[in-house]
Design a protein around this motif. Structure first.
Motif, PDB file in Angstrom:
ATOM      1  N   ALA A  72      17.571  -1.587 -11.445  1.00  7.94           N
ATOM      2  CA  ALA A  72      18.043  -2.387 -12.571  1.00  7.94           C
ATOM      3  C   ALA A  72      19.531  -2.173 -12.830  1.00  7.94           C
ATOM      4  N   GLN A  73      20.046  -0.984 -12.532  1.00 11.02           N
ATOM      5  CA  GLN A  73      21.444  -0.660 -12.810  1.00 11.02           C
ATOM      6  C   GLN A  73      22.381  -1.016 -11.665  1.00 11.02           C
ATOM      7  N   SER A  74      21.858  -1.269 -10.470  1.00 12.53           N
ATOM      8  CA  SER A  74      22.723  -1.437  -9.301  1.00 12.53           C
ATOM      9  C   SER A  74      23.528  -2.734  -9.381  1.00 12.53           C
ATOM     10  N   PRO A 133       0.826  -1.217   0.000  1.00 11.40           N
ATOM     11  CA  PRO A 133       0.000   0.000   0.000  1.00 11.40           C
ATOM     12  C   PRO A 133       0.856   1.261   0.000  1.00 11.40           C
ATOM     13  N   GLU A 134       1.558   1.509  -1.094  1.00 10.91           N
ATOM     14  CA  GLU A 134       2.426   2.671  -1.207  1.00 10.91           C
ATOM     15  C   GLU A 134       2.660   2.994  -2.670  1.00 10.91           C
ATOM     16  N   GLY A 135       2.959   4.246  -2.943  1.00 11.86           N
ATOM     17  CA  GLY A 135       3.267   4.671  -4.299  1.00 11.86           C
ATOM     18  C   GLY A 135       4.762   4.677  -4.545  1.00 11.86           C
ATOM     19  N   GLY A 136       5.150   4.689  -5.803  1.00 14.89           N
ATOM     20  CA  GLY A 136       6.562   4.709  -6.176  1.00 14.89           C
ATOM     21  C   GLY A 136       6.738   5.419  -7.500  1.00 14.89           C
ATOM     22  N   ASP A 137       7.947   5.358  -8.041  1.00  8.88           N
ATOM     23  CA  ASP A 137       8.186   5.983  -9.333  1.00  8.88           C
ATOM     24  C   ASP A 137       9.133   5.120 -10.152  1.00  8.88           C
ATOM     25  N   ALA A 138       9.091   5.344 -11.472  1.00 10.51           N
ATOM     26  CA  ALA A 138       9.858   4.519 -12.392  1.00 10.51           C
ATOM     27  C   ALA A 138      11.359   4.741 -12.251  1.00 10.51           C
ATOM     28  N   GLY A 139      11.761   5.913 -11.758  1.00  8.02           N
ATOM     29  CA  GLY A 139      13.192   6.173 -11.597  1.00  8.02           C
ATOM     30  C   GLY A 139      13.855   5.208 -10.639  1.00  8.02           C
ATOM     31  N   LEU A 140      13.139   4.816  -9.578  1.00 10.77           N
ATOM     32  CA  LEU A 140      13.708   3.863  -8.619  1.00 10.77           C
ATOM     33  C   LEU A 140      13.809   2.469  -9.232  1.00 10.77           C
ATOM     34  N   CYS A 186      24.528 -12.146  -7.517  1.00 15.55           N
ATOM     35  CA  CYS A 186      24.136 -12.486  -8.890  1.00 15.55           C
ATOM     36  C   CYS A 186      24.353 -11.273  -9.772  1.00 15.55           C
ATOM     37  N   GLN A 187      25.583 -11.132 -10.274  1.00 16.80           N
ATOM     38  CA  GLN A 187      25.881 -10.015 -11.180  1.00 16.80           C
ATOM     39  C   GLN A 187      25.209 -10.296 -12.519  1.00 16.80           C
ATOM     40  N   THR A 221       6.527  -3.852 -14.655  1.00 18.04           N
ATOM     41  CA  THR A 221       5.879  -2.721 -14.023  1.00 18.04           C
ATOM     42  C   THR A 221       4.753  -2.209 -14.899  1.00 18.04           C
ATOM     43  N   ASP A 222       3.880  -1.384 -14.310  1.00 21.88           N
ATOM     44  CA  ASP A 222       2.867  -0.708 -15.114  1.00 21.88           C
ATOM     45  C   ASP A 222       3.283   0.726 -15.438  1.00 21.88           C
ATOM     46  N   ALA A 223       4.522   1.093 -15.075  1.00 24.44           N
ATOM     47  CA  ALA A 223       5.022   2.444 -15.330  1.00 24.44           C
ATOM     48  C   ALA A 223       5.756   2.504 -16.665  1.00 24.44           C
ATOM     49  N   VAL A 224       5.813   3.705 -17.232  1.00 26.03           N
ATOM     50  CA  VAL A 224       6.518   3.933 -18.488  1.00 26.03           C
ATOM     51  C   VAL A 224       8.017   3.975 -18.220  1.00 26.03           C
ATOM     52  N   GLN A 225       8.805   3.418 -19.133  1.00 21.15           N
ATOM     53  CA  GLN A 225      10.257   3.424 -18.967  1.00 21.15           C
ATOM     54  C   GLN A 225      10.785   4.852 -19.016  1.00 21.15           C
ATOM     55  N   PRO A 226      11.574   5.275 -18.019  1.00 19.44           N
ATOM     56  CA  PRO A 226      12.123   6.635 -18.026  1.00 19.44           C
ATOM     57  C   PRO A 226      13.075   6.846 -19.196  1.00 19.44           C
ATOM     58  N   ALA A 227      13.131   8.078 -19.671  1.00 18.85           N
ATOM     59  CA  ALA A 227      14.067   8.407 -20.742  1.00 18.85           C
ATOM     60  C   ALA A 227      15.485   8.408 -20.188  1.00 18.85           C
ATOM     61  N   GLY A 228      16.436   8.166 -21.059  1.00 25.77           N
ATOM     62  CA  GLY A 228      17.837   8.158 -20.649  1.00 25.77           C
ATOM     63  C   GLY A 228      18.580   6.980 -21.248  1.00 25.77           C
ATOM     64  N   ASP A 229      19.867   7.179 -21.432  1.00 22.95           N
ATOM     65  CA  ASP A 229      20.704   6.134 -22.021  1.00 22.95           C
ATOM     66  C   ASP A 229      21.035   5.066 -20.980  1.00 22.95           C
ATOM     67  N   TRP A 230      21.014   3.826 -21.433  1.00 21.36           N
ATOM     68  CA  TRP A 230      21.422   2.702 -20.596  1.00 21.36           C
ATOM     69  C   TRP A 230      22.946   2.605 -20.635  1.00 21.36           C
ATOM     70  N   PRO A 231      23.607   2.308 -19.518  1.00 20.08           N
ATOM     71  CA  PRO A 231      25.073   2.283 -19.501  1.00 20.08           C
ATOM     72  C   PRO A 231      25.650   1.325 -20.550  1.00 20.08           C
ATOM     73  N   GLU A 232      26.632   1.815 -21.277  1.00 16.63           N
ATOM     74  CA  GLU A 232      27.282   0.986 -22.295  1.00 16.63           C
ATOM     75  C   GLU A 232      28.041  -0.156 -21.622  1.00 16.63           C
ATOM     76  N   GLY A 233      27.873  -1.361 -22.150  1.00 14.24           N
ATOM     77  CA  GLY A 233      28.520  -2.531 -21.575  1.00 14.24           C
ATOM     78  C   GLY A 233      27.771  -3.114 -20.397  1.00 14.24           C
ATOM     79  N   GLY A 234      26.611  -2.539 -20.031  1.00 15.97           N
ATOM     80  CA  GLY A 234      25.826  -3.063 -18.915  1.00 15.97           C
ATOM     81  C   GLY A 234      24.998  -4.259 -19.346  1.00 15.97           C
ATOM     82  N   PRO A 235      24.255  -4.833 -18.435  1.00 14.13           N
ATOM     83  CA  PRO A 235      23.406  -5.980 -18.775  1.00 14.13           C
ATOM     84  C   PRO A 235      22.305  -5.578 -19.754  1.00 14.13           C
ATOM     85  N   VAL A 236      21.741  -6.555 -20.420  1.00 13.63           N
ATOM     86  CA  VAL A 236      20.645  -6.312 -21.359  1.00 13.63           C
ATOM     87  C   VAL A 236      19.385  -5.953 -20.563  1.00 13.63           C
TER      88      VAL A 236
END
Length: 532
Positions: free
Chosen positions: A167-169, A155-162, A174-175, A183-198
């Motif tokens: 996902a990036q941490s 019973p709490e709200g959140g945001d897509a940025g978290l 398990c790396q 999620t039911d939220a829209v994916q935030p804009a921004g570049d995904w880190p190069e060389g990071g996981p898919v």
């Protein structure tokens, strides 16, 4: 494993050493026994030698072992160990905010997310390519990784940025090579880190119209408002909704008129005066699909009218302000009547600037002060300007409106404690001068007596009374649904695995100690072999 092998080898070596048969010591008689005892030395040789043993290998081995032991205690660091082969290390980030409990077909959005996860695991598991799986729930905060079966919407709200940050941490257990976000939220804009996981962002939930109370603010009474007020902002997502708003409290139940915000078409605003302190409940009618943002409970504290110590001759204090006295009460007085002690309190001081009427004067440097310039026409001010202040400004005051010719101040402000200096108002003579003087003075008085607006202590809940923290963050249920991701989860080279550095430091210390002991025992072993 390495530590066990090293320990076993050391134990075996010690056992073999102690099982050897000791050779009989040779009997040697010294001729010195037949001579008299030598005389004692005149100066005994000191046991401590001031020369550093820089050429001693054993000394440096002991120093290295001591430094290694100290590093093992102080350093908390990981090293990355490369792994061979290909596999899928999967991190599943699951949205567990309250909107995931909305209906989706015959179940809920959260149930739909679990079906997607089960399908992914069924496809990867039999192939033996799944090296590890980490399920991380994310609501208002990041939860502890655990079993999917134990998760449920909170019973709490959140945001897509978290969600994206999770996902990036990094992870010790398990790396990931792949990250699946559900999620039911829209994916935030921004570049995904190069060389990071898919990254695979899987959005769930068909768009449905909704309206919700975004925030509630309280306005304290002041010069511009005799009563306290409550202000509402309502977000509307979807074209067909026309919500209404009711406010229930100590004054009974009233309807709050909602009008569109001219700058934000999807926002409705409403205001009502408040006459009593107490507990209030605001409830939307026709609020749409998500109900937890329709009802807000809040408390209105006592909001007394602003007090003022009025000493300005020829003018009465406005009725909206209460008389008062004390170091924290606003003082309104002529500048030449103010004592040094008065300068330590909130202050509105005036000087005779318009007594001789206005005159055409160019405005010099000025500060963009919204409080003083709210109703002031600068062209009219230049045509009928007062005389600037001839005396020096009191400590802490800085000019906000000046005369171009002399550089002296027409008006000055102090931030703490709050203070303003303006020309005294006049009520006779030229109408332009009267209007300008009254506008500037009462704008200054309003700025110093405004109760201000502050956020109410809002508590969101649904019609049944179930409380949902930060429910306004879940209001946008009408966002466009992104296409189902088509990115396949294929095996990738195993990422380097972090491993603690401390065990390797301890092994290095043990190796140094063993080497030092072998070097120290080596001469003794040689002497024994020669004796045999």
């Amino acid at each position: 494993m390495i530590a066990l092998l090293l320990g076993g080898a050391s134990a075996f070596g010690l056992l073999v050493w102690h099982m050897q048969r000791r050779a009989r010591a040779p009997v040697v008689l010294s001729f010195a026994r037949l001579l008299p005892e030598p005389k004692p030395a005149a100066r005994p040789e000191p046991r401590f030698a001031p020369t550093l043993p820089l050429t001693s290998i054993g000394f440096w081995l002991r120093i290295a072992a001591a430094l290694g032991a100290l590093a093992a205690m102080l350093i908390n660091h990981d090293v990355l160990l490369a792994q061979s082969g290909e596999a899928v290390a999967l991190r599943i980030v699951v949205d567990v905010t309250d909107s995931m409990s909305l209906p989706e077909g015959s179940a809920t959005r959260f149930d739909a997310a679990k079906v997607v996860i089960a399908n992914v695991l069924d496809r990867l598991g039999p192939n033996g390519t799944l090296s590890c799986v980490e399920v991380v729930p994310v609501g208002a905060t990041i939860g502890q990784a655990g079993a999917l079966a134990a998760l449920h919407p909170l019973p709490e709200g959140g945001d897509a940025g978290l969600l994206r940050a999770t996902a990036q941490s990094a992870s010790k257990d398990c790396q990931p090579t792949h990250v699946l976000v559900l999620t039911d939220a829209v994916q935030p804009a921004g570049d995904w880190p190069e060389g990071g996981p898919v990254l695979i962002w899987h959005q769930i939930g068909a768009p449905v119209a909704n309206a919700g109370i975004r925030q509630v603010t309280l306005t304290a009474p002041g010069l511009s408002a005799a009563q306290a007020g409550v202000n509402f902002e309502v977000d509307v997502f979807g074209l067909d909704l026309k919500p209404g708003l009711d406010l229930a409290g100590p004054g009974g139940k009233r309807e709050v008129p909602l009008l569109p915000d001219p700058d934000r078409p999807s926002v409705l605003q409403g205001t009502l005066p408040l006459t009593k302190a107490g507990s209030y409940l605001a409830a939307l009618r026709d609020g749409g699909a998500y109900g937890a943002d329709d009802v807000v409970a809040f408390t209105v504290p006592d909001l007394p009218r602003h007090q003022v110590d009025w000493r300005l001759a020829g003018w009465k204090a406005p009725a909206n302000l209460e008389p008062g006295a004390g170091p924290d009460v606003l003082l309104v007085a002529a500048l030449d009547q103010i004592t040094p002690a008065d300068l330590a309190r909130p202050l509105l001081a005036t000087y005779d600037g318009w007594q001789g009427g206005g005159q055409a004067q160019a405005i010099g440097a000025f500060t963009e002060d919204a409080d003083l310039r709210a109703g002031l026409n600068l062209d009219a001010f230049e045509a009928h300007a007062p005389m600037p202040l001839q005396a020096a400004l009191p400590p802490g005051f800085v000019p906000v409106l000046t005369d171009a010719a002399s550089g002296r101040a027409f008006a000055a402000r102090r931030l703490s404690p709050p203070g303003l200096i303006v020309p005294a108002p006049v009520a006779s003579g030229d109408d332009q001068v009267t209007n300008l003087s009254l506008t500037l003075f009462f704008d200054a008085l309003s700025a110093l007596t405004s109760g201000g607006t502050k956020l109410a202590d809002s508590r969101w809940q649904d019609a049944g009374g179930r409380k949902v923290a930060l429910a306004w963050k879940e209001s946008d249920t009408a966002r466009a649904l992104a296409p189902t991701p088509t990115t396949a989860i294929e095996p990738a080279p195993r990422p380097a695995k972090p491993s603690p550095l401390t065990p390797y430091l301890i092994l290095a210390v043990l190796a140094l100690i063993l080497t030092e002991r072998v070097l120290a025992l080596w001469p003794l072993m040689q002497r024994r072999s020669r004796a045999v």
